[in-house]
Design a protein around this motif. Structure first.
Motif, PDB file in Angstrom:
ATOM      1  N   ARG A 154      -0.436  -4.129  11.620  1.00  0.00           N
ATOM      2  CA  ARG A 154      -1.753  -4.697  11.319  1.00  0.00           C
ATOM      3  C   ARG A 154      -2.754  -3.582  10.963  1.00  0.00           C
ATOM      4  O   ARG A 154      -3.559  -3.740  10.039  1.00  0.00           O
ATOM      5  N   THR A 155      -2.663  -2.463  11.693  1.00  0.00           N
ATOM      6  CA  THR A 155      -3.550  -1.329  11.405  1.00  0.00           C
ATOM      7  C   THR A 155      -3.286  -0.775  10.011  1.00  0.00           C
ATOM      8  O   THR A 155      -4.216  -0.433   9.270  1.00  0.00           O
ATOM      9  N   ILE A 156      -2.003  -0.703   9.635  1.00  0.00           N
ATOM     10  CA  ILE A 156      -1.657  -0.199   8.296  1.00  0.00           C
ATOM     11  C   ILE A 156      -2.295  -1.075   7.220  1.00  0.00           C
ATOM     12  O   ILE A 156      -2.852  -0.571   6.239  1.00  0.00           O
ATOM     13  N   TYR A 157      -2.250  -2.376   7.409  1.00  0.00           N
ATOM     14  CA  TYR A 157      -2.850  -3.278   6.416  1.00  0.00           C
ATOM     15  C   TYR A 157      -4.380  -3.138   6.395  1.00  0.00           C
ATOM     16  O   TYR A 157      -5.001  -3.312   5.339  1.00  0.00           O
ATOM     17  N   ARG A 158      -4.984  -2.802   7.541  1.00  0.00           N
ATOM     18  CA  ARG A 158      -6.430  -2.542   7.546  1.00  0.00           C
ATOM     19  C   ARG A 158      -6.738  -1.285   6.736  1.00  0.00           C
ATOM     20  O   ARG A 158      -7.739  -1.209   6.028  1.00  0.00           O
ATOM     21  N   TRP A 159      -5.866  -0.284   6.849  1.00  0.00           N
ATOM     22  CA  TRP A 159      -6.042   0.939   6.062  1.00  0.00           C
ATOM     23  C   TRP A 159      -5.925   0.642   4.568  1.00  0.00           C
ATOM     24  O   TRP A 159      -6.661   1.199   3.755  1.00  0.00           O
ATOM     25  N   VAL A 160      -4.961  -0.223   4.233  1.00  0.00           N
ATOM     26  CA  VAL A 160      -4.778  -0.592   2.823  1.00  0.00           C
ATOM     27  C   VAL A 160      -6.043  -1.262   2.290  1.00  0.00           C
ATOM     28  O   VAL A 160      -6.492  -0.996   1.177  1.00  0.00           O
ATOM     29  N   GLU A 161      -6.630  -2.135   3.109  1.00  0.00           N
ATOM     30  CA  GLU A 161      -7.880  -2.802   2.705  1.00  0.00           C
ATOM     31  C   GLU A 161      -9.008  -1.780   2.522  1.00  0.00           C
ATOM     32  O   GLU A 161      -9.810  -1.890   1.583  1.00  0.00           O
ATOM     33  N   ALA A 162      -9.042  -0.785   3.402  1.00  0.00           N
ATOM     34  CA  ALA A 162     -10.074   0.249   3.301  1.00  0.00           C
ATOM     35  C   ALA A 162      -9.903   1.068   2.027  1.00  0.00           C
ATOM     36  O   ALA A 162     -10.877   1.400   1.348  1.00  0.00           O
ATOM     37  N   LEU A 163      -8.646   1.409   1.698  1.00  0.00           N
ATOM     38  CA  LEU A 163      -8.381   2.164   0.470  1.00  0.00           C
ATOM     39  C   LEU A 163      -8.765   1.346  -0.760  1.00  0.00           C
ATOM     40  O   LEU A 163      -9.362   1.860  -1.714  1.00  0.00           O
ATOM     41  N   SER A 164      -8.420   0.074  -0.728  1.00  0.00           N
ATOM     42  CA  SER A 164      -8.739  -0.802  -1.852  1.00  0.00           C
ATOM     43  C   SER A 164     -10.251  -0.921  -2.028  1.00  0.00           C
ATOM     44  O   SER A 164     -10.774  -0.885  -3.151  1.00  0.00           O
ATOM     45  N   ALA A 165     -10.971  -1.040  -0.904  1.00  0.00           N
ATOM     46  CA  ALA A 165     -12.427  -1.167  -0.960  1.00  0.00           C
ATOM     47  C   ALA A 165     -13.092   0.098  -1.494  1.00  0.00           C
ATOM     48  O   ALA A 165     -14.185   0.045  -2.065  1.00  0.00           O
ATOM     49  N   SER A 166     -12.406   1.228  -1.327  1.00  0.00           N
ATOM     50  CA  SER A 166     -12.973   2.493  -1.807  1.00  0.00           C
ATOM     51  C   SER A 166     -12.649   2.756  -3.271  1.00  0.00           C
ATOM     52  O   SER A 166     -13.043   3.780  -3.816  1.00  0.00           O
ATOM     53  N   GLY A 167     -11.909   1.839  -3.900  1.00  0.00           N
ATOM     54  CA  GLY A 167     -11.638   1.981  -5.327  1.00  0.00           C
ATOM     55  C   GLY A 167     -10.244   2.451  -5.671  1.00  0.00           C
ATOM     56  O   GLY A 167      -9.913   2.612  -6.851  1.00  0.00           O
ATOM     57  N   ILE A 168      -9.404   2.670  -4.676  1.00  0.00           N
ATOM     58  CA  ILE A 168      -8.016   3.076  -4.944  1.00  0.00           C
ATOM     59  C   ILE A 168      -7.184   1.817  -5.130  1.00  0.00           C
ATOM     60  O   ILE A 168      -7.148   0.948  -4.243  1.00  0.00           O
ATOM     61  N   PRO A 169      -6.489   1.665  -6.261  1.00  0.00           N
ATOM     62  CA  PRO A 169      -5.787   0.413  -6.585  1.00  0.00           C
ATOM     63  C   PRO A 169      -4.472   0.229  -5.822  1.00  0.00           C
ATOM     64  O   PRO A 169      -3.379   0.331  -6.386  1.00  0.00           O
ATOM     65  N   VAL A 170      -4.571  -0.021  -4.510  1.00  0.00           N
ATOM     66  CA  VAL A 170      -3.392  -0.308  -3.701  1.00  0.00           C
ATOM     67  C   VAL A 170      -3.319  -1.822  -3.480  1.00  0.00           C
ATOM     68  O   VAL A 170      -4.349  -2.511  -3.463  1.00  0.00           O
ATOM     69  N   TYR A 171      -2.095  -2.326  -3.315  1.00  0.00           N
ATOM     70  CA  TYR A 171      -1.928  -3.762  -3.137  1.00  0.00           C
ATOM     71  C   TYR A 171      -0.612  -4.028  -2.411  1.00  0.00           C
ATOM     72  O   TYR A 171       0.259  -3.153  -2.307  1.00  0.00           O
ATOM     73  N   ALA A 172      -0.480  -5.252  -1.872  1.00  0.00           N
ATOM     74  CA  ALA A 172       0.718  -5.653  -1.153  1.00  0.00           C
ATOM     75  C   ALA A 172       1.642  -6.427  -2.080  1.00  0.00           C
ATOM     76  O   ALA A 172       1.199  -7.282  -2.850  1.00  0.00           O
ATOM     77  N   VAL A 173       2.932  -6.106  -2.023  1.00  0.00           N
ATOM     78  CA  VAL A 173       3.948  -6.796  -2.813  1.00  0.00           C
ATOM     79  C   VAL A 173       4.711  -7.722  -1.876  1.00  0.00           C
ATOM     80  O   VAL A 173       5.296  -7.277  -0.880  1.00  0.00           O
ATOM     81  N   GLN A 174       4.716  -9.016  -2.161  1.00  0.00           N
ATOM     82  CA  GLN A 174       5.345 -10.009  -1.296  1.00  0.00           C
ATOM     83  C   GLN A 174       6.845 -10.123  -1.584  1.00  0.00           C
ATOM     84  O   GLN A 174       7.324  -9.750  -2.654  1.00  0.00           O
ATOM     85  N   GLY A 175       7.591 -10.682  -0.599  1.00  0.00           N
ATOM     86  CA  GLY A 175       9.000 -11.001  -0.794  1.00  0.00           C
ATOM     87  C   GLY A 175       9.937  -9.833  -0.531  1.00  0.00           C
ATOM     88  O   GLY A 175       9.525  -8.753  -0.113  1.00  0.00           O
ATOM     89  N   ARG A 176      11.262 -10.101  -0.796  1.00  0.00           N
ATOM     90  CA  ARG A 176      12.282  -9.082  -0.578  1.00  0.00           C
ATOM     91  C   ARG A 176      11.998  -7.856  -1.461  1.00  0.00           C
ATOM     92  O   ARG A 176      11.706  -7.990  -2.646  1.00  0.00           O
TER      93      ARG A 176
END
Length: 311
Positions: free
Chosen positions: A33-55
């Motif tokens: 959960r913390t890792i996903y919060r970090w991803v949200e923080a990076l995205s909010a700062s303008g770095i184009p990170v995103y989650a890929v769903q599925g296998r």
């Protein structure tokens, strides 16, 4: 959250393109959960990170996103990596420090595709007892960055031992030795202290009524020489071929001329200090001082006094 951890996650994504939240969780020792919060923080700062769903999914970064390679040339990036790796030898031996250093080297190494292992620098002496220089370096580095006082016992060149309290400014490597430059509270002026002469070094809490002194911007533009206030003596000497290497290791010689008998004439400058004649005398019969006359006479007198100890 720690800014350096966010940077590290961004560097990993730039390098690997895609990772799973689970492996990042294990790497950083935090929850998924913390890792996903970090991803949200990076995205909010303008770095184009995103989650890929599925296998085969996970956390990814846009293929078009990378550090702008026009900012630094490959040679410049290689220079940065080499410098970081060289200074990594002085990070101290604590596990935490080594771990942080290893992560920093890994992150910076991702900036270049060239071979960065062409240089290795280790300032510690060869003897096992000298390895403590890394711990001392780490203590002084932290004191400088955190603006903390340090206190220690110091052996001056005149053989006297005294306690010192210093506001450290910077570490200086010069003439095959490390020095600490700082404000000496006893002398009320800036001083260089040779690390090899510092014992029982510890950080101390600065009294609330004392302002931490720093180098003024106007002074920082000046080049401060460790021996700028020392009188230098030019010495001419003849040294045997088998001891020439040691003399060249000790002094920067301006003239080196071989003789037919395989001895070598040398010219070098040395500070007018009490230890100089003792050091020259340590060469024994392998070194003969040609000039100046006063140095010759001092060495002759010291040799006579040494001889008298064994009569």
């Amino acid at each position: 959250m720690q800014i350096d951890e966010l940077f590290e996650l961004a560097y990993i994504l730039i390098d690997k393109k895609q990772v799973t939240a689970k492996e990042m969780s294990a790497r950083f020792g935090v929850s998924v959960r913390t890792i996903y919060r970090w991803v949200e923080a990076l995205s909010a700062s303008g770095i184009p990170v995103y989650a890929v769903q599925g296998r085969g999914g996970g956390i990814a970064i846009s293929e078009k996103y990378a550090l702008d390679k026009t900012v630094l040339t490959e040679e410049e990036r290689l220079a940065i990596v080499s410098s970081v790796k060289a200074l990594s030898k002085l990070s101290g031996s604590q596990k935490a420090a080594l771990s942080a250093n290893a992560r920093a080297v890994e992150k910076i190494s991702n900036l270049t595709s060239s071979e960065a292992d062409w240089l290795e620098v280790d300032f510690a002496p060869w003897s096992p007892e000298g390895q403590g220089v890394r711990e001392l370096f780490a203590t002084l580095r932290d004191s400088i960055l955190k603006k903390q006082q340090v206190e220690f016992d110091y052996f001056s060149s005149d053989g006297k031992k005294a306690g010192r309290v210093v506001h450290p400014w910077k570490l200086v490597y010069r003439g095959q030795a490390w020095y600490l430059l700082g404000w000496c509270t006893e002398r009320k002026t800036e001083r260089y202290f040779k690390l090899s002469r510092m014992l029982n070094v510890k950080k101390t809490v600065r009294p609330a009524d004392i302002t931490f002194k720093s180098i003024h911007s106007s002074d920082s533009q000046k080049t401060v020489e460790v021996n700028s206030e020392k009188k230098l003596i030019q010495i001419e000497a003849r040294v045997s071929s088998k001891m020439a290497f040691y003399l060249l290791d000790t002094f920067a010689c301006s003239k080196v001329e071989p003789n037919p008998d395989e001895s070598i004439n040398v010219t070098f400058s040395a500070p007018d200090e009490s230890w100089l004649c003792g050091l020259l005398l340590s060469f024994g019969a392998e070194l003969k001082i040609i000039s100046p006359k006063e140095i010759k006479e001092k060495i002759i007198q010291m040799a006579k006094e040494t001889f008298s100890q064994y009569e």
